[in-house]
Scaffold this motif. Structure first.
Motif, PDB file in Angstrom:
ATOM      1  N   SER A 107      36.584 -55.947  57.882  1.00  0.00           N
ATOM      2  CA  SER A 107      37.503 -55.125  58.666  1.00  0.00           C
ATOM      3  C   SER A 107      36.751 -54.014  59.395  1.00  0.00           C
ATOM      4  CB  SER A 107      38.574 -54.508  57.754  1.00  0.00           C
ATOM      5  OG  SER A 107      37.999 -53.530  56.910  1.00  0.00           O
ATOM      6  N   GLU A 108      37.479 -53.275  60.199  1.00  0.00           N
ATOM      7  CA  GLU A 108      36.894 -52.169  60.962  1.00  0.00           C
ATOM      8  C   GLU A 108      36.662 -50.928  60.110  1.00  0.00           C
ATOM      9  OE1 GLU A 108      41.291 -50.637  62.520  1.00  0.00           O
ATOM     10  OE2 GLU A 108      39.724 -51.157  63.948  1.00  0.00           O
ATOM     11  N   HIS A 109      37.156 -50.919  58.888  1.00  0.00           N
ATOM     12  CA  HIS A 109      37.048 -49.729  58.045  1.00  0.00           C
ATOM     13  C   HIS A 109      35.686 -49.616  57.369  1.00  0.00           C
ATOM     14  CE1 HIS A 109      41.344 -49.305  58.649  1.00  0.00           C
ATOM     15  NE2 HIS A 109      41.520 -50.549  58.210  1.00  0.00           N
ATOM     16  N   PRO A 162      36.144 -54.766  39.813  1.00  0.00           N
ATOM     17  CA  PRO A 162      37.518 -54.228  39.788  1.00  0.00           C
ATOM     18  C   PRO A 162      37.583 -52.763  40.212  1.00  0.00           C
ATOM     19  CG  PRO A 162      37.118 -55.561  37.844  1.00  0.00           C
ATOM     20  CD  PRO A 162      35.801 -55.413  38.531  1.00  0.00           C
ATOM     21  N   ASN A 163      36.574 -51.970  39.849  1.00  0.00           N
ATOM     22  CA  ASN A 163      36.524 -50.581  40.304  1.00  0.00           C
ATOM     23  C   ASN A 163      36.341 -50.501  41.816  1.00  0.00           C
ATOM     24  OD1 ASN A 163      34.704 -49.357  37.390  1.00  0.00           O
ATOM     25  ND2 ASN A 163      36.882 -49.629  37.721  1.00  0.00           N
ATOM     26  N   ALA A 164      35.555 -51.428  42.363  1.00  0.00           N
ATOM     27  CA  ALA A 164      35.368 -51.465  43.814  1.00  0.00           C
ATOM     28  C   ALA A 164      36.687 -51.757  44.528  1.00  0.00           C
ATOM     29  CB  ALA A 164      34.323 -52.520  44.175  1.00  0.00           C
ATOM     30  N   VAL A 165      37.474 -52.680  43.967  1.00  0.00           N
ATOM     31  CA  VAL A 165      38.796 -52.973  44.537  1.00  0.00           C
ATOM     32  C   VAL A 165      39.688 -51.735  44.477  1.00  0.00           C
ATOM     33  CG1 VAL A 165      40.895 -54.341  44.228  1.00  0.00           C
ATOM     34  CG2 VAL A 165      38.659 -55.426  44.013  1.00  0.00           C
ATOM     35  N   GLU A 208      48.125 -55.008  52.048  1.00  0.00           N
ATOM     36  CA  GLU A 208      48.784 -55.206  50.757  1.00  0.00           C
ATOM     37  C   GLU A 208      47.732 -55.306  49.658  1.00  0.00           C
ATOM     38  OE1 GLU A 208      51.361 -55.497  47.832  1.00  0.00           O
ATOM     39  OE2 GLU A 208      51.939 -55.131  49.917  1.00  0.00           O
ATOM     40  N   TYR A 209      47.642 -54.266  48.844  1.00  0.00           N
ATOM     41  CA  TYR A 209      46.651 -54.251  47.758  1.00  0.00           C
ATOM     42  C   TYR A 209      47.292 -54.272  46.380  1.00  0.00           C
ATOM     43  CZ  TYR A 209      47.881 -49.276  47.706  1.00  0.00           C
ATOM     44  OH  TYR A 209      48.568 -48.083  47.657  1.00  0.00           O
ATOM     45  N   GLN A 210      48.605 -54.015  46.297  1.00  0.00           N
ATOM     46  CA  GLN A 210      49.253 -53.967  44.982  1.00  0.00           C
ATOM     47  C   GLN A 210      49.189 -55.302  44.245  1.00  0.00           C
ATOM     48  OE1 GLN A 210      50.573 -52.590  47.702  1.00  0.00           O
ATOM     49  NE2 GLN A 210      51.146 -50.476  47.219  1.00  0.00           N
ATOM     50  N   ALA A 211      49.319 -56.405  44.991  1.00  0.00           N
ATOM     51  CA  ALA A 211      49.295 -57.721  44.355  1.00  0.00           C
ATOM     52  C   ALA A 211      47.927 -58.004  43.726  1.00  0.00           C
ATOM     53  CB  ALA A 211      49.633 -58.804  45.383  1.00  0.00           C
ATOM     54  N   THR A 212      46.855 -57.630  44.421  1.00  0.00           N
ATOM     55  CA  THR A 212      45.508 -57.826  43.872  1.00  0.00           C
ATOM     56  C   THR A 212      45.296 -56.985  42.621  1.00  0.00           C
ATOM     57  OG1 THR A 212      44.662 -58.250  46.098  1.00  0.00           O
ATOM     58  CG2 THR A 212      43.047 -57.716  44.396  1.00  0.00           C
ATOM     59  N   LEU A 213      45.759 -55.733  42.652  1.00  0.00           N
ATOM     60  CA  LEU A 213      45.623 -54.867  41.481  1.00  0.00           C
ATOM     61  C   LEU A 213      46.429 -55.404  40.305  1.00  0.00           C
ATOM     62  CD1 LEU A 213      45.867 -51.307  43.132  1.00  0.00           C
ATOM     63  CD2 LEU A 213      43.814 -52.459  42.280  1.00  0.00           C
ATOM     64  N   ALA A 214      47.605 -55.957  40.595  1.00  0.00           N
ATOM     65  CA  ALA A 214      48.437 -56.513  39.514  1.00  0.00           C
ATOM     66  C   ALA A 214      47.746 -57.701  38.851  1.00  0.00           C
ATOM     67  CB  ALA A 214      49.795 -56.920  40.071  1.00  0.00           C
ATOM     68  N   ILE A 273      38.703 -62.905  42.208  1.00  0.00           N
ATOM     69  CA  ILE A 273      39.790 -62.216  42.925  1.00  0.00           C
ATOM     70  C   ILE A 273      39.249 -60.980  43.635  1.00  0.00           C
ATOM     71  CG2 ILE A 273      41.952 -60.964  42.620  1.00  0.00           C
ATOM     72  CD1 ILE A 273      42.536 -62.803  40.240  1.00  0.00           C
ATOM     73  N   SER A 274      38.383 -60.228  42.942  1.00  0.00           N
ATOM     74  CA  SER A 274      37.846 -58.993  43.510  1.00  0.00           C
ATOM     75  C   SER A 274      36.979 -59.272  44.734  1.00  0.00           C
ATOM     76  CB  SER A 274      37.036 -58.241  42.453  1.00  0.00           C
ATOM     77  OG  SER A 274      37.822 -57.915  41.332  1.00  0.00           O
ATOM     78  N   LEU A 275      36.158 -60.322  44.662  1.00  0.00           N
ATOM     79  CA  LEU A 275      35.263 -60.632  45.774  1.00  0.00           C
ATOM     80  C   LEU A 275      36.035 -60.932  47.059  1.00  0.00           C
ATOM     81  CD1 LEU A 275      32.456 -62.761  44.106  1.00  0.00           C
ATOM     82  CD2 LEU A 275      32.173 -60.592  45.316  1.00  0.00           C
ATOM     83  N   LYS A 276      37.131 -61.641  46.944  1.00  0.00           N
ATOM     84  CA  LYS A 276      37.938 -61.949  48.138  1.00  0.00           C
ATOM     85  C   LYS A 276      38.452 -60.670  48.794  1.00  0.00           C
ATOM     86  CE  LYS A 276      39.529 -66.505  46.551  1.00  0.00           C
ATOM     87  NZ  LYS A 276      40.709 -67.335  46.173  1.00  0.00           N
ATOM     88  N   PHE A 277      38.933 -59.746  47.964  1.00  0.00           N
ATOM     89  CA  PHE A 277      39.466 -58.487  48.499  1.00  0.00           C
ATOM     90  C   PHE A 277      38.349 -57.638  49.115  1.00  0.00           C
ATOM     91  CE2 PHE A 277      41.038 -54.129  48.200  1.00  0.00           C
ATOM     92  CZ  PHE A 277      42.332 -54.267  48.676  1.00  0.00           C
ATOM     93  N   ILE A 278      37.184 -57.599  48.461  1.00  0.00           N
ATOM     94  CA  ILE A 278      36.063 -56.804  48.967  1.00  0.00           C
ATOM     95  C   ILE A 278      35.542 -57.376  50.276  1.00  0.00           C
ATOM     96  CG2 ILE A 278      33.688 -56.084  48.489  1.00  0.00           C
ATOM     97  CD1 ILE A 278      34.476 -56.025  45.506  1.00  0.00           C
ATOM     98  N   GLU A 279      35.447 -58.693  50.365  1.00  0.00           N
ATOM     99  CA  GLU A 279      34.956 -59.324  51.585  1.00  0.00           C
ATOM    100  C   GLU A 279      35.913 -59.093  52.753  1.00  0.00           C
ATOM    101  OE1 GLU A 279      32.292 -63.066  49.937  1.00  0.00           O
ATOM    102  OE2 GLU A 279      34.465 -63.283  50.092  1.00  0.00           O
TER     103      GLU A 279
END
Length: 392
Positions: free
Chosen positions: A353-355, A269-272, A287-293, A342-348
């Motif tokens: 991505s290019e970032h 969660p800290n990584a997200v 869009e990251y607010q939904a994942t944080l919520a 949930i966190s793994l999907k966002f991190i992957e």
């Protein structure tokens, strides 16, 4: 003969004072990364502060660890359950106060501000006159300091003169009128960094300099850059410096090493939150607010976790339920495994991505985490099934 010896000692002391005076004005080694614009609006933003506070983590054993201070004594009291609960809450509030982050602001430029010019006062005296507001109860930033030049010009004092006058009349404990040797001598500064005394250096920096001074920006940036090379991020976790460090990396687009450390230590969660902070600062259209919520719904706040840890420490082991015993054995709850997914999907998505700059290391860290977490999940499910605990 005795007089000659005293003369030599006096000359030696004068030479030492002159050397110290030269050292005190020696420039420090400049840092590579600097803030190119004012970071204060983003740093003080409510969402940013919430992300940084969550990433800092509230580990009471670290916040209240023993330090080298004059008084490290402990006190024993007999308390009722209500008094103990009140003491727990007071302890958490005190920990939050200790973890308050120093502000990150832009470097204040020293601009000459003339109040008036009085030629009639020219050569009235051969020295300047400094007038300082010493009204009791005012903050140092509110005190006015003005200087009357020998040519009759009355102007506001420079930032350095204002700081010295405030320190003269209202001295801050620990602040010196000259540059401390650890900041002036490059070999001492390098030694502190090599020995990983990051918190010590940053604490001393906060005492000696104001956040708007160039020295504060330069030295703190050097510490964060060295930390990014040594990968010893955990030394600042649960300190007031972890948030500014994470903000520094997010601002300069170099979060991958800290992100790798968070994945390796099972702080998904800290990584997200770190990735979300980087997206926020650089206005990346993700869009990251939904994942944080979703993560906020599954996990308790740092305050709730700290209180639960304190209450669990006072409860006898025989009074723990099956759920708590399984949680203690595995180190995770059912909600934690859901948050990991949930966190793994966002991190992957970030890694793809290019970032992401260090894709290979991050991919290996994620793969290793998946394998270890899968074993924990199987053991968790097996223990629940063996004890007849139904999934919620």
């Amino acid at each position: 003969m005795h007089l000659l010896r005293q003369m030599r000692q006096l000359n030696g002391l004068q030479g030492l004072r002159q050397a110290l005076r030269q050292v005190s004005t020696a420039p420090t080694k400049p840092a590579t990364l600097q803030y190119e614009r004012d970071p204060q609006p983003l740093f003080t933003d409510t969402e940013t502060q919430k992300l940084l506070q969550s990433m800092t983590q509230l580990h009471l054993d670290r916040v209240f660890r023993k330090r080298t201070v004059p008084d490290n004594s402990s006190e024993t009291k007999f308390m009722s359950a209500e008094q103990l609960e009140s003491e727990f809450r007071h302890m958490v509030e005190q920990a939050q106060h200790t973890l308050r982050m120093p502000p990150i602001v832009e470097i204040k430029k020293d601009v000459e501000r003339v109040i008036t010019k009085d030629p009639a006062l020219k050569d009235f005296a051969s020295t300047k006159f400094v007038f300082t507001d010493i009204t009791f109860g005012r903050r140092q930033s509110e005190r006015k300091v003005v200087v009357r030049e020998t040519d009759g010009t009355l102007s506001y004092a420079s930032l350095d003169t204002t700081k010295r006058m405030n320190q003269l009349y209202f001295p801050l404990e620990g602040r010196q009128t000259f540059t401390p040797r650890m900041f002036a001598l490059e070999e001492l500064m390098a030694k502190c960094l090599e020995e990983h005394k990051y918190e010590f250096v940053l604490d001393r920096l906060l005492v000696q300099y104001e956040p708007h001074e160039p020295e504060f920006h330069n030295i703190s940036a050097r510490v964060f850059e060295h930390l990014n090379e040594s990968k010893q991020f955990d030394l600042l976790r649960s300190t007031r410096h972890f948030g500014p460090m994470a903000f520094f990396y997010a601002w300069h687009r170099c979060i991958d090493d800290l992100l790798y450390d968070m994945i390796r230590r099972d702080y998904l969660p800290n990584a997200v939150e770190l990735i979300a902070l980087s997206y926020k600062i650089h206005k990346v259209p993700v869009e990251y607010q939904a994942t944080l919520a979703k993560l906020n719904e599954l996990q308790p706040t740092p305050v709730e976790s700290a209180l639960a840890q304190l209450r669990a420490g006072m409860r006898p082991e025989e009074q723990q339920g099956i759920e708590e015993e399984i949680h203690t054995a595995i180190g995770k709850t059912e909600q934690d495994f859901a948050a990991d997914e949930i966190s793994l999907k966002f991190i992957e998505q970030y890694i793809a991505s290019e970032h992401a700059l260090k894709k290979v290391q991050l991919e290996l860290a994620v793969q290793t985490f998946k394998e270890v977490n899968q074993e924990k999940l199987q053991l968790f499910q097996g223990l629940r099934k063996a004890h007849g605990v139904q999934a919620s």
